[in-house]
Design an enzyme around this catalytic site. Structure first.
Site, PDB file in Angstrom:
ATOM      1  N   ARG A   1      17.798  18.853  -8.970  1.00 40.51           N
ATOM      2  CA  ARG A   1      17.831  19.174  -7.467  1.00 40.51           C
ATOM      3  C   ARG A   1      17.254  20.774  -7.368  1.00 40.51           C
ATOM      4  O   ARG A   1      16.559  21.046  -6.273  1.00 40.51           O
ATOM      5  CB  ARG A   1      19.333  19.144  -6.873  1.00 40.51           C
TER       6      ARG A   1
ATOM      7  N   SER B   1      23.409  20.351  -0.811  1.00 36.63           N
ATOM      8  CA  SER B   1      23.808  19.670  -2.064  1.00 36.63           C
ATOM      9  C   SER B   1      22.413  19.242  -2.729  1.00 36.63           C
ATOM     10  O   SER B   1      22.077  19.674  -3.784  1.00 36.63           O
ATOM     11  CB  SER B   1      24.287  18.552  -1.664  1.00 36.63           C
TER      12      SER B   1
ATOM     13  N   GLU C   1      21.399   8.463   8.272  1.00 39.50           N
ATOM     14  CA  GLU C   1      20.346   8.353   7.365  1.00 39.50           C
ATOM     15  C   GLU C   1      19.064   7.544   8.054  1.00 39.50           C
ATOM     16  O   GLU C   1      18.034   7.701   7.518  1.00 39.50           O
ATOM     17  CB  GLU C   1      20.913   7.827   6.087  1.00 39.50           C
TER      18      GLU C   1
ATOM     19  N   PHE D   1      22.949   6.225   0.193  1.00 37.38           N
ATOM     20  CA  PHE D   1      22.599   6.332   1.534  1.00 37.38           C
ATOM     21  C   PHE D   1      21.278   6.253   1.909  1.00 37.38           C
ATOM     22  O   PHE D   1      20.895   6.388   3.151  1.00 37.38           O
ATOM     23  CB  PHE D   1      23.315   7.759   2.180  1.00 37.38           C
TER      24      PHE D   1
ATOM     25  N   HIS E   1      21.631  11.584  -6.957  1.00 39.72           N
ATOM     26  CA  HIS E   1      22.860  10.651  -6.968  1.00 39.72           C
ATOM     27  C   HIS E   1      22.593   9.522  -7.438  1.00 39.72           C
ATOM     28  O   HIS E   1      23.160   8.544  -6.782  1.00 39.72           O
ATOM     29  CB  HIS E   1      23.810  11.060  -6.066  1.00 39.72           C
TER      30      HIS E   1
ATOM     31  N   ASP F   1      32.919  10.662  -7.856  1.00 38.52           N
ATOM     32  CA  ASP F   1      32.840   9.658  -6.312  1.00 38.52           C
ATOM     33  C   ASP F   1      33.268   8.456  -6.540  1.00 38.52           C
ATOM     34  O   ASP F   1      33.660   7.823  -5.545  1.00 38.52           O
ATOM     35  CB  ASP F   1      31.662  10.290  -5.479  1.00 38.52           C
TER      36      ASP F   1
ATOM     37  N   ARG G   1      22.512  13.385 -10.643  1.00 38.36           N
ATOM     38  CA  ARG G   1      23.435  14.138  -9.995  1.00 38.36           C
ATOM     39  C   ARG G   1      23.496  15.286 -11.037  1.00 38.36           C
ATOM     40  O   ARG G   1      23.326  16.433 -10.829  1.00 38.36           O
ATOM     41  CB  ARG G   1      24.815  13.869  -9.772  1.00 38.36           C
TER      42      ARG G   1
END
Lengths: 320, 554
Positions: free
Chosen positions: A6, A33, A54, A79, A111, A119, A169
């Site tokens: 990221r 994030s 989204e 999402f 992710h 999660d 992630r």
């Protein structure tokens, strides 16, 4: 270069944004994030945070792209294809005018897969590759490290058309050096070998390389292909691997149905059929695992270098 | 200067006819939602900046049809505006056509691939953001459906447009109260419940309106209009485009299927094409839309302002203004100065009838004070003067009409002007004063005028003026008149609203009968029965059958 996908994505966006005023970025309450907030600090009028919406984000991105912008829309994989598939299909992939097939939207998800960890199963997207590669006009990229992410982010900005890029992630091993030339549609021959081929994407590439090392000790020469470009798929490299190594094992942190393994199997069947085994999540869901337990979660679904090596041995045994 | 009322009305009729032909040819499609937005689309195309020869012109306004199933309604206007040929409408939904079942970028003028509901407003937000970033003066007009407002994404987009302060975005909500399954208020209400059997009662009951409240709560500037009143839509668009600081929604309360009685407020016609057999009857019906134009000189000449207000309250379609100069006719009424005074009272179009000498010298003044249609007398001008008047009025977006007195034949020189003419007034009294009796010969004359105009490509409306009342209005309709001036029969009545409702009901009866006769001519009693049976909403079929039986058509 950091090992954080990221962070490299965010860094590439800032560089791109500086060079091209048409680059815009969208987020759905995940800009911090996804590391796109930095782009917003540099170019406040070109970052659009639409909140936790989204579908809206994808459609807004489509409108921006229709009007000449190059939008990068990012959030968690669960999402994005997992939630907004209608907007992705009908607002981004479908609209075509003249030579432009689909709108120029770049969907970048973090992710992806089981390695999301704590999660839990609700957040571990295991179907996105299957969903996205079934949608015409989309190119689907699953980079293995942060260097690939950086390069492919730049490539997406420079190449017209809709893209989906899936990031993990967690921090990942750095595999490539910065001079590596990654092009969609071209698999990377990450390791030469002649007895069997391991096709990997995302975090499984480093597992595959480790497995190949271990198998080398046993005298088995494994070819490793980085199939980061799930679509377009490099059919030539696959056919060559089939002809030259006689067997292919695929591995990915995705449902075995419809993912990269399915794509490779389809390709092999039509070009040069050889035994193919697919390693992935066996048509089930994941569950929570603390960060320290993520390797155990992956292992529980057979996604580890140890298991890759075991499956290669089995595959060779089956062929005898 | 004018509102372009007549050309918008003409385009709305043309658009509906194209939709009927195209969906009938395709055997499927969505006429109901195309008809409900026909006037709104007409007004949008008037306000939009576009170039059909350069559909991707950078600074164009973008029209985004979020309620994509109403594609034929969009295509019809793309044809009228020159993006595609009218003949292409016949290819709707066929293999290889640019006119897909839902709007597609394949078709020039289409800016959004609609179809999946609820996404067009988000897309419009994206387009508006991009235009703003580029400092592009183009504006975004999004047409959203009330059914698709069930989609949560509409409200996500609503919040976004507000957050980003998009004052280059205008939404027209086609609030037609019908969606695929049934009436919106039963499927998923947007307004407050209105007790009683009428499923669309909320449309006419302002106290039940909650739709705009929702948008206002989300930070939008809201405007309410009757979705078939061109003057209201036009005024709303003017205001919307002048608004700064945030997005605007025009809630356009409309009738699904508007223009074809059996489709009106009828969920069956959300997504069904008319049969080939009924197409000619439907086209006849579309040409049979009627209007009433109360003439204020039948009221208190000392308080014409009050008479205009009464017209407004009574729901008149036009305010008919008889201007008499004491020369062309012996009487004098008022001139343009009075019209200027009256103009701010209402947005109802002014139907200005100039009974004056040498209208070519003063028509400009009547246009400048806000007339929507100006009719001059054939007796008061020659071909070259009328040509000048017509060109002037049309270049200023004012409708142009010609009137003939009872003793005057249609002048020969009119032939060349007929296709451009917006109105033809057949005087059925000798002009000069109010309260005269209808001259019976006018029926015959109107029929002859109608045939004459039809043969020459007339796209306007015949207006019956003089002694029109409840006893003869049905006959005038049957003659071919479509606008009815009412002096003592409307303005002269204590309850003008009631008088107008009664006139409308008589006109509706005449229209129904005319269509039954057309059905009989085309297909005998069998088609008459089929036609009557289509009228499934509100028990109309039975009364229409009764009417057919009385007329020996069944």
């Amino acid at each position: 270069m950091t090992p954080d996908m990221r962070a490299e994505y965010g860094r590439a966006l800032v560089e791109l944004g500086r060079a091209n005023p048409d680059i815009v970025v969208l987020g759905a309450d995940t800009t911090d994030s996804l590391k796109t907030a930095g782009f917003g600090r540099k170019f406040p009028d070109r970052l659009f945070n639409v909140g936790i919406a989204e579908g809206n984000m994808v459609s807004v991105a489509a409108g921006l792209a229709y009007s000449g912008k190059i939008p990068f829309a990012s959030t968690y994989a669960i999402f994005l294809p997992g939630r907004a598939v209608d907007q992705i299909r009908n607002n981004v992939a479908y609209p075509s005018r003249g030579a432009g097939r689909g709108l120029n939207v770049k969907l970048v998800a973090s992710h992806g897969g089981l390695s999301v960890g704590p999660d839990g199963g609700s957040h571990q997207q295991l179907e996105d590759i299957a969903i996205m590669r079934a949608i015409p006009n989309f190119r689907v990229l699953v980079p293995a490290d942060s260097v690939s992410v950086y390069h492919l982010t730049r490539t997406m900005a420079e190449t017209y058309g809709p893209f989906y890029m899936r990031m993990a992630r967690s921090k990942t091993d750095i595999i490539y050096d910065e001079s590596e030339d990654l092009a969609p549609g071209r698999a990377v021959l990450a390791r030469e070998g002649s007895d069997c081929t391991i096709a990997a994407c995302g975090i499984t590439l480093s597992m595959a390389l480790n497995a190949a090392d271990a198998l080398h000790q046993e005298g088995i020469s494994c070819r490793v292909l980085d199939m980061f470009s799930v679509k377009p798929l490099d059919g030539d490299s696959i056919e060559k691997a089939a002809r030259q190594t006689g067997a292919i094992l695929t591995c990915e942190e995705h449902n075995v149905h419809g993912g990269m393994g399915s794509a490779v199997a389809e390709s092999v069947c039509e070009s040069y059929p050889v035994p193919v085994r697919r390693l992935g999540v066996g048509d089930t869901f994941g569950e929570s695992a603390r960060d320290s337990e993520i390797p155990d979660l992956l292992e529980a679904h057979g996604i580890s270098s140890v298991n890759i090596a075991r499956r290669v041995r089995e595959l060779r045994r089956d062929m005898q | 200067m004018g509102s372009g009322y007549c050309s918008i009305r003409r385009n709305a009729l043309r658009a509906r006819a194209l939709v009927v032909r195209a969906t009938a040819a395709a055997g499927s499609g969505h006429p109901g939602g195309s008809f409900s937005m026909a006037e709104a689309m007409g007004c949008l195309f008037k306000h939009m900046r576009y170039d059909p020869t350069d559909p991707l012109w950078e600074e164009r306004d973008r029209l985004i049809l979020s309620k994509g199933h109403a594609a034929p309604g969009l295509f019809s206007y793309l044809a009228i505006s020159g993006f595609i040929k009218e003949s292409e409408m016949e290819t709707l939904r066929s293999l290889g056509s640019r006119l897909q079942g839902h709007p597609d970028l394949k078709c020039p003028g289409v800016e959004f691939c609609g179809g999946s509901l609820g996404t067009g407003l988000s897309y419009s937000v994206g387009v508006a953001l991009a235009l703003r970033l580029d400092k592009n003066p183009g504006r975004v007009f999004a047409v959203v459906g009330d059914g698709e407002s069930n989609e949560g994404q509409i409200w996500e987009a609503t919040m976004s447009a507000s957050k980003f302060g998009l004052d280059n975005l205008v939404v027209v909500l086609d609030r037609n109260y019908v969606q695929q399954d049934s009436y919106t208020e039963g499927v998923m209400p947007l307004d407050a419940a209105v007790p009683g059997p009428d499923p669309v009662a909320a449309r006419g009951d302002r106290s039940a309106w909650r739709t705009a409240d929702k948008w206002r709560a989300f930070g939008w500037h809201t405007i309410e209009v009757d979705g078939h009143r061109i003057e209201q839509l036009d005024g709303a668009l003017h205001r919307a485009l002048a608004h700064r600081g945030g997005p605007v929604i025009i809630v356009s309360r409309s009738v699904k299927g508007r223009g074809v009685e059996h489709m009106e407020d009828n969920p069956q016609w959300h997504g069904k094409a008319p049969s080939h057999q009924t197409v000619p009857i439907i086209l006849r019906e579309l040409e049979s839309q009627a209007a009433v134009a109360p003439s204020i000189i039948a009221g208190d000449m000392a308080r014409l302002d009050r008479e205009v207000s009464r017209c407004q309250e009574a729901g008149a379609d036009f305010v008919h203004l008889d201007v008499m100069d004491g020369a062309f006719v012996p009487n004098t009424t008022f001139d343009h100065a009075k019209i200027r005074e009256l103009r701010p009272i209402t947005d109802i179009p002014f139907d200005t009838h100039l009974m004056i000498s040498e209208p070519v010298r003063s028509v400009r003044r009547y246009a400048e004070v806000g007339s929507d249609i100006i009719t001059v007398h054939a007796e008061a001008c020659d071909a070259s003067e009328f040509g000048e008047i017509l060109d002037y009025l049309h270049s200023n977006e004012v409708g142009a009409g010609i009137a003939v007195n009872p003793a005057t034949p249609v002048p020969e020189w009119l032939d060349a002007f007929v296709p451009k003419l917006d109105q033809f007034i057949v005087m059925s009294v000798v002009p000069g004063r109010s309260g005269q009796a209808y001259i019976e010969e006018s029926h015959q004359k109107t029929q002859e005028v109608a045939a004459y105009l039809r043969d020459r490509g007339f796209g306007g409306v015949i207006e019956a003026d003089g002694g029109v009342n409840a006893s003869n209005v049905a006959g005038c309709f049957a003659d071919g008149a479509r606008t009815f001036v009412g002096g003592s029969s409307m303005v002269g009545q204590a309850d003008m609203g009631r008088a107008i409702r009664e006139m409308r009901s008589l006109i509706l009866g005449a229209r129904r009968l005319g269509l039954l006769r057309e059905a009989h001519r085309l297909g005998g009693p069998e088609l008459v029965e089929k036609w009557a049976a289509l009228h499934t909403v509100g028990g109309k079929a039975d009364s229409i059958r009764e009417m057919a039986a009385e007329a020996s058509l069944l």
